[in-house]
Design an enzyme around this catalytic site. Structure first.
Site, PDB file in Angstrom:
ATOM      1  CG  HIS A  74      39.945  86.081  29.471  1.00  0.00           C
ATOM      2  ND1 HIS A  74      40.164  84.753  29.215  1.00  0.00           N
ATOM      3  CD2 HIS A  74      38.751  86.152  30.086  1.00  0.00           C
ATOM      4  CE1 HIS A  74      39.138  84.050  29.645  1.00  0.00           C
ATOM      5  NE2 HIS A  74      38.252  84.877  30.179  1.00  0.00           N
ATOM      6  CE  LYS A 132      50.155  82.850  18.189  1.00  0.00           C
ATOM      7  NZ  LYS A 132      49.609  82.147  19.321  1.00  0.00           N
ATOM      8  CB  THR A 153      43.903  78.305  24.070  1.00  0.00           C
ATOM      9  OG1 THR A 153      43.417  79.341  23.220  1.00  0.00           O
ATOM     10  CG2 THR A 153      43.478  78.558  25.495  1.00  0.00           C
TER      11      THR A 153
HETATM   12  C1  26V Z   1      38.463  92.661  24.792  1.00  0.00           C
HETATM   13  C2  26V Z   1      37.814  93.643  24.154  1.00  0.00           C
HETATM   14  C3  26V Z   1      38.216  95.009  24.463  1.00  0.00           C
HETATM   15  C4  26V Z   1      37.208  95.972  24.055  1.00  0.00           C
HETATM   16  C5  26V Z   1      36.678  95.711  22.686  1.00  0.00           C
HETATM   17  C6  26V Z   1      36.075  94.366  22.538  1.00  0.00           C
HETATM   18  C7  26V Z   1      36.841  93.331  23.221  1.00  0.00           C
HETATM   19  C8  26V Z   1      36.555  92.002  22.949  1.00  0.00           C
HETATM   20  C9  26V Z   1      37.226  91.027  23.586  1.00  0.00           C
HETATM   21  C10 26V Z   1      38.163  91.354  24.510  1.00  0.00           C
HETATM   22  C11 26V Z   1      38.844  90.287  25.244  1.00  0.00           C
HETATM   23  C12 26V Z   1      40.128  89.998  24.676  1.00  0.00           C
HETATM   24  C13 26V Z   1      40.854  89.248  25.630  1.00  0.00           C
HETATM   25  C14 26V Z   1      41.255  87.923  25.079  1.00  0.00           C
HETATM   26  O1  26V Z   1      40.749  87.357  24.128  1.00  0.00           O
HETATM   27  N1  26V Z   1      42.199  87.412  25.754  1.00  0.00           N
HETATM   28  C15 26V Z   1      42.753  86.122  25.428  1.00  0.00           C
HETATM   29  O2  26V Z   1      42.083  85.183  26.239  1.00  0.00           O
HETATM   30  C16 26V Z   1      42.557  83.873  26.002  1.00  0.00           C
HETATM   31  C17 26V Z   1      41.707  82.945  26.827  1.00  0.00           C
HETATM   32  O3  26V Z   1      41.934  83.173  28.175  1.00  0.00           O
HETATM   33  C18 26V Z   1      44.022  83.790  26.335  1.00  0.00           C
HETATM   34  O4  26V Z   1      44.477  82.493  26.033  1.00  0.00           O
HETATM   35  C19 26V Z   1      44.821  84.807  25.541  1.00  0.00           C
HETATM   36  O5  26V Z   1      46.160  84.809  25.956  1.00  0.00           O
HETATM   37  C20 26V Z   1      44.228  86.172  25.730  1.00  0.00           C
HETATM   38  O6  26V Z   1      44.859  87.112  24.877  1.00  0.00           O
END
Ligand code: 26V
Length: 811
Positions: free
Chosen positions: A356, A544, A652
């Site tokens: 993601h 956002k 999204t």
């Molecule tokens: C990453 C991390 C990194 C370490 C700390 C905790 C943590 C928690 C969550 C995440 C994931 C973040 C990635 C995320 O939310 N990406 C988003 O995903 C959406 C669904 O696919 C997408 O539409 C967004 O563009 C994207 O930023």
């Protein structure tokens, strides 16, 4: 579909209310009325839920398990009523008791167990799986405290804990008999038995994982799937007070707290990874409990373990649940006594992974030392996976040690979760076309060349049930009056609206719907904040997470520019605008918090300046969450999707806005590109750098923000305004934003895109002057939004990745 007469419902509600509260309905509070309603609706759901589970056990159809650290469900009542098909009956019945359904709905706490896009996507997917008759289950953590509540005090973000369970949760069921033990720490005893090695985990700390199940109701199809969230408890029952002396009792309490801390909080960062042991514990905790319960269930119904991969699919939402790979290996080998090769075949066939983000700082890497202490047996398995894999790499890339190091699972003293996820799964997907291309050609190019067949794209989607039918009932009615209701089950049928969007009468109707939604939002804002919103202005919305790459700063600079223009010429001929912001910053992300403060200071300045405030208003709505999004999105005229090209994997909310008839101003990033391809260039306002330009700068350098600052007068002026006291008497207040743009060379190319953004906004202003044409564009956006329903996305996952049966019952 549930058929229910109003009178039957009324009787049932009255009975439920009296049984629960021991009084007449009119004597109670709204929260008592909500509780009775929730409890009654759950009774209806439970029958469907039991039947669904029975059916699955009889048919033995392939089960999909969607593993995610986050599920951002929001409120459930309205969603469940809609999907059961009893929203109208319920509303009418309650009205007979003088109860307003909407008022009760608002009493429900949002289930905010997620940070943003990734968590909300998981929630949309659950809804689509249930609605498409796919046997799809969610697996995650029941955080005691969800995503923090944001308060704005003196213009600054203050975080307050989200005690969402304090008044109970009618939707969940604790299933103590389905608890699992998860083992941490200790050592592994290796013994030889009949020529085979056996591995016994000893001296470990056992944690009880207790599941809480929530039904996920499909749309009018008699299906209720399960979201299972795990909570951590001590394995021992409550303390035996008599046997403790004081010191021991305190120690026992401390121990209990430390165990329960595993499922206590949701980490509020979503873009900066920190190697915190508690997070690793959380990951293994829910993954181990989840995989164990899958296998237990599978065996209970007579499943042959060697055929497991034909009967289950485990999907991992980002790398957070990657430990599902070694955990499944462990169970298959240590408990089920399969060989390494057989276990590997089953594991890789079962598991699939979605990436993601391409932000390097979000990639998860665990220090080996921490990992091996906490998960000794799992580490042994990861090490073996890495050994076998590196043998292959060594043979293929002899002598290329840098490359092998980059691709290895264990390297530089760390366990690299993304590499493990790719190696241990059969499918790796990105979430929009551009994102997948960047994964293949840039971020994961080495892995892509090794495993080209694993990589694929699945562009995200949103559930049109929550984001159109439920949250924009006015628009949904207009659609049904014009094109009928087939779009509910076939969202791409929205395309039939295109021809109506070209009719003046329909454009007027669209305008009327928008005004109503703006009034509704304005009323809520007024009730909460006392602020009066100008309904006749363009609602220009940027909501956002607050992050540098999402470029709220670009929007701010443009507002600052507009303010200067209006001050110089108050009679400037522009449409009045209300700039609406909302979003949370990670608590430790100083720059993002500074941006929130800047927005609030701009609001303070412009809203109180009589020279401009008839034409320009700014508002920051606190505590952005799913239910607030449901109020804001239907009321939006202009959707801001202005991330630095290449950085937003998909987005999204962009899809939610178009589905609700907003015009989008966007960079060619993430799914914006696909939205543009669907609606055509004339129905979206695109600006800014291309992906090639951005990648070129990132790879070869050559960008100089200070050059732009020196040469471009408009840039020079607004950037200067950040530090000259215009927006805060403390001139250093926004120094971090200034430094980010100038001293640190503007990592996200805000200044580079500034002129193009201004020109794009002028175009918006011009378009808005012709209401009919504007609404035509809005209508065309609605008509083309069906492809972005998560039903489409889920069908692609089901056929392209999970191999689940798609049974189009009732479709
Ligand atoms: C990453 C991390 C990194 C370490 C700390 C905790 C943590 C928690 C969550 C995440 C994931 C973040 C990635 C995320 O939310 N990406 C988003 O995903 C959406 C669904 O696919 C997408 O539409 C967004 O563009 C994207 O930023």
């Amino acid at each position: 579909m549930l058929t229910l007469e109003k009178e039957t419902f009324k009787k049932a509600y009255e009975n439920k209310y009296k049984n629960l509260h021991g009084q007449e309905i009119n004597e109670g509070s709204n929260s008592q009325k909500y509780e009775a309603l929730g409890s009654l609706i759950k009774d209806y759901v439970i029958r469907i839920w039991m039947n669904t589970n029975k059916n699955y056990n009889i048919t033995g159809e392939k089960q999909v398990y969607y593993f995610s650290m986050e599920f951002l469900l929001g409120r459930l009542l309205g969603d469940v009523l809609l999907n059961l098909g009893i929203m109208d009956v319920c509303r009418d019945a309650l009205a007979d008791f003088n109860i307003d359904l909407r008022e009760l709905e608002e009493l429900e706490q949002d289930q905010g167990l997620g940070n943003g896009g990734l968590g909300r996507l998981a929630a949309c997917f659950l809804d689509s799986m249930a609605s498409l008759n796919i046997a799809g289950n969610g697996c995650g953590i029941r955080y005691k405290y969800g995503f923090f509540e944001q308060k704005i005090i003196d213009g600054k973000q203050v975080e307050v804990s989200d005690n969402w369970l304090k008044e109970g949760n009618v939707w969940e069921r604790k299933k103590i008999n389905k608890a699992e033990i998860v083992k941490f720490g200790g050592e592994v005893k290796v013994q030889e038995l009949n020529g085979n090695l056996t591995f016994t985990h000893v001296n470990y700390e056992p944690i009880l994982a207790v599941p809480y199940d929530t039904p996920i109701v499909g749309y009018e199809n008699d299906v209720a799937n399960t979201l299972r969230l795990w909570s951590a408890e001590t394995v021992y029952n409550d303390f035996d007070y008599s046997s403790f002396n004081r010191g021991e009792l305190l120690k026992a309490i401390e121990y209990k707290n430390s165990v329960e801390s595993i499922s206590q909080i949701l980490y509020p960062e979503d873009s900066f990874y920190e190697g915190k042991i508690l997070r690793l514990k959380q990951q293994y905790f829910f993954v181990s409990a989840g995989i164990q319960s899958i296998i237990r269930h599978f065996k209970k119904y007579g499943g042959n373990i060697k055929l497991l991969d034909e009967k289950i699919a485990v999907h991992i939402n980002d790398t957070h649940p990657t430990l599902a790979i070694p955990e499944l290996m462990r169970i298959l080998m240590d408990d089920e006594e399969l060989s390494w090769e057989e276990a590997w075949r089953i594991t890789t066939n079962s598991i699939s992974y979605t990436n993601h983000t391409i932000l390097a700082e979000a990639l998860e890497k665990w220090p080996i030392e921490m990992f091996t202490k906490l998960l000794p047996r799992i580490y042994m398995i990861v090490k073996e996976i890495n050994r076998v894999y590196c043998e292959k790499l060594n043979a293929k890339y002899e002598g290329q040690s840098d490359k092998i190091n980059r691709m290895a699972i264990l390297a530089d003293g760390q366990v690299k979760m993304a590499n493990l996820a790719v190696v241990g799964s059969h499918s790796v997907n990105g979430v929009a076309k551009l994102h997948t291309e960047i994964l293949k050609k840039e971020e994961m190019k080495d892995l892509y060349y090794l495993y080209p067949n694993k990589f694929n794209n699945k562009t995200n989607g949103i559930t049109h049930r929550r984001w159109l039918l439920k949250s924009n009932q006015e628009l949904a009615s207009l659609l049904m009056e014009t094109i009928g209701d087939s779009f509910i089950k076939h969202p791409t049928d929205l395309i039939y609206f295109e021809k109506y969007a070209k009719e003046k009468g329909v454009q007027e109707e669209l305008n009327r719907v928008k005004i109503k939604n703006k009034q509704r939002l304005a009323k809520r804002v007024f009730n909460k904040t006392g602020i009066v919103m100008n309904i006749d202005s363009i609602f220009d919305v940027h909501v956002k997470r607050i992050h540098a790459y999402k470029r709220q700063t670009l929007n701010c600079l443009r507002i600052m520019h507009l303010y200067n223009q209006l001050k110089a010429n108050p009679s400037l001929d522009i449409n009045p605008r209300t700039f609406i912001f909302a979003g949370k910053a990670a608590p430790g992300y100083y720059l993002a918090k500074n941006v929130i403060e800047l927005i609030n200071c701009i609001a303070d300045t412009v809203n109180n300046d009589p020279r401009v405030n008839q034409k320009l208003n700014v508002i920051f709505l606190e505590n952005y969450k799913v239910s607030l999004a449901e109020d804001i999105i239907p009321a939006t005229d202009l959707s801001e999707q202005i991330s630095t090209t290449t950085k937003e994997a998909s987005g999204t909310s962009n899809m939610k806005f178009m589905m609700n008839g907003a015009v989008t101003i966007a960079t060619l990033d993430g799914a914006n590109i696909e939205i543009k391809d669907e609606v055509g260039e004339e129905n979206i306002v695109i600006f800014g750098m291309t992906a090639i330009e951005v990648l070129n700068y990132l790879q070869n350098g050559g960008y100089s923000s200070i050059g732009i600052y020196n040469e471009n007068k408009r840039v020079n002026r607004v950037v200067g305004d950040l530090i000259n006291g215009t927006y805060h008497k403390d001139k250093d207040r926004f120094k971090s934003i200034y430094d980010n743009l100038i001293t640190y060379n503007d990592e996200f190319f805000v200044l580079k895109d500034f002129d193009a953004y201004l020109a794009a906004q002028d175009k918006v202003d011009m378009l808005y002057r012709d209401m009919h044409n504007w609404q035509k564009i809005c209508g065309i956006n609605v008509a083309h939004s069906g492809i972005f329903s998560s039903d489409r996305t889920i069908q692609q996952y089901a056929t392209g990745i999970w191999g689940s049966e798609l049974i189009y019952k009732n479709l």
